[in-house]
Design an enzyme around this catalytic site. Structure first.
Site, PDB file in Angstrom:
ATOM      1  N   TYR A 297     -69.510  46.812 -73.376  1.00 39.68           N
ATOM      2  CA  TYR A 297     -70.631  47.607 -73.898  1.00 39.68           C
ATOM      3  C   TYR A 297     -71.952  47.065 -73.356  1.00 39.68           C
ATOM      4  CZ  TYR A 297     -72.950  50.544 -77.435  1.00 39.68           C
ATOM      5  OH  TYR A 297     -73.685  51.501 -78.087  1.00 39.68           O
ATOM      6  N   TYR A 341     -75.158  56.968 -71.899  1.00 36.85           N
ATOM      7  CA  TYR A 341     -75.118  56.250 -73.170  1.00 36.85           C
ATOM      8  C   TYR A 341     -74.489  57.164 -74.203  1.00 36.85           C
ATOM      9  CZ  TYR A 341     -76.758  53.906 -77.417  1.00 36.85           C
ATOM     10  OH  TYR A 341     -76.831  53.287 -78.640  1.00 36.85           O
TER      11      TYR A 341
END
Length: 388
Positions: A297, A341
């Site tokens: 991430y 995102y």
């Protein structure tokens, strides 16, 4: 920790379908429509119909309720529905929740989804505008009056400490951005398709909050992503090779807050990631040396380095060199810095593609993939394997 041994969930469920909308800066559609498009695409990919679905999982932050998505997709009765808190930290935990339901026999086909207009609508990067009275709001009250209003400002505190602790400069973060953007440049689905960067580009990008530059910060994206989870046995009969959930875990560390855990003994690490790492390695029966691809991430580059260290890929303070030398393929879709995102859900999809052997930037013979969720918050992670 409550669980000392390998948990019985390993190998019981698999991701059998993935689907997404396009990733854009202005979708022109509602978040509900984005969710429905992604869910239908994932079901098509799995060779299933809405009528096969009996479970749904999403984020507490999502604006599209499970029953509304079910109605809009044409699903029937639901026997399981669940939501996971803490923003991007929920990503891998949605698959964990789905796998638990499948393994327990509570549901047979569970769809995990996340959809938002995070660029054209509410932008997280705009910072905290207003908070209703809550325990979480009270915790933020220790940081907001001092100007720490945005995710970038919260991460900058830990990033500065990391650089100080290990005698590094902000160039250390640039290696993550360069690698992500190189993979994004060859991924037609990525926002930065055809636009790689160099370390010089990173160093020349403007400051957002020192020591973070513009190219240390992820995309703000409109879009939706969905994943279909079912039993390994059922997945074997579907069109694509199953991505088996070899391990799934959640973790929150001692003294945990949301992005502002500044009162811990050490700001240069991510204890919540350490909790997840220990659980994943124990359950999967694997270690860092067994992983073929890492989908970590990357809302901000410093936390990628800290994750590498928490998972044991390298020693403390050594992750910048590890990333620069590309000892492990990282974020082969371009990550959230380069592709989009989507709160980490697109990263899970990339993990599935790598296991299937269908990724745009395919790593040869990739069969063991680590996927992580948002850091700085209570988080989660997955180990996906082939051979189901």
């Amino acid at each position: 920790m409550s669980a000392r041994g390998r948990d019985p969930l390993s190998g019981r469920a698999a991701v059998a379908g993935i689907g997404a909308t396009e990733f854009s800066k202005d979708s022109g559609r509602s978040e509900l429509r984005l969710a429905v498009e992604a869910v239908r695409a994932a079901l098509d990919d799995a060779g299933l119909t809405p009528g096969d679905v009996d479970g749904l999982v999403t984020f507490t932050m999502d604006t599209s309720p499970e029953i509304t998505v079910a109605q809009a997709c044409g699903m029937g009765d639901l026997s399981f529905f669940s939501r996971v808190h803490y923003g991007g930290g929920a990503a891998c935990a949605t698959v964990l929740q789905a796998a638990l339901a499948v393994a327990a026999g509570v549901a047979e086909v569970v769809v995990c989804y996340r959809a938002f207009n995070e660029r054209s609508g509410r932008r997280f990067g705009a910072g905290v505008q207003h908070r209703e009275p809550s325990a979480e709001g009270a915790a933020l009250g220790w940081a907001l009056p001092f100007g720490l209003l945005t995710p970038a400002s919260w991460v900058a505190m830990a990033a500065q400490r990391y650089l100080h602790r290990y005698g590094l400069t902000p160039e250390a973060f640039g290696h993550v951005a360069v690698v992500d953007r190189r993979y994004a440049a060859t991924n037609p689905a990525a926002h930065f398709y055809g636009r790689p960067i160099t370390l010089a580009d990173h160093a020349a990008s403007r400051w957002i909050v020192e020591p973070l530059r513009l190219l240390d910060c992820c995309q703000e994206t409109d879009g939706g992503q969905a994943l279909v989870v079912t039993s390994v046995d059922r997945a074997r009969d579907l069109p694509h090779p199953p991505a088996v959930v070899a391990a799934a875990a959640q973790g929150a560390g001692r003294g945990q807050e949301q992005m502002t855990s500044f009162y811990r003994d050490d700001l240069a690490g991510l204890p919540e990631t350490g909790v997840v790492a220990r659980r994943l390695w124990r359950t999967a029966g694997l270690g860092p040396g067994d992983i073929d691809v890492g989908i970590l991430y990357d809302h901000f580059t410093p936390f990628v380095l800290m994750q590498l260290e928490e998972f044991g890929f390298c020693g403390r303070g050594e992750a910048a060199d590890f990333a620069a030398e590309e000892r492990l393929p990282l974020n082969t879709h371009g990550g959230q810095l380069g592709e989009a995102y989507l709160h980490g859900m697109n990263g899970i999809a990339e993990g599935v593609r790598q296991v299937r052997g269908t990724a745009v930037n395919q790593v040869p013979r990739a069969s063991r993939v680590l996927v992580t969720a948002g850091t700085g918050v209570p988080t989660s992670g997955l180990v996906l394997t082939g051979g189901g």
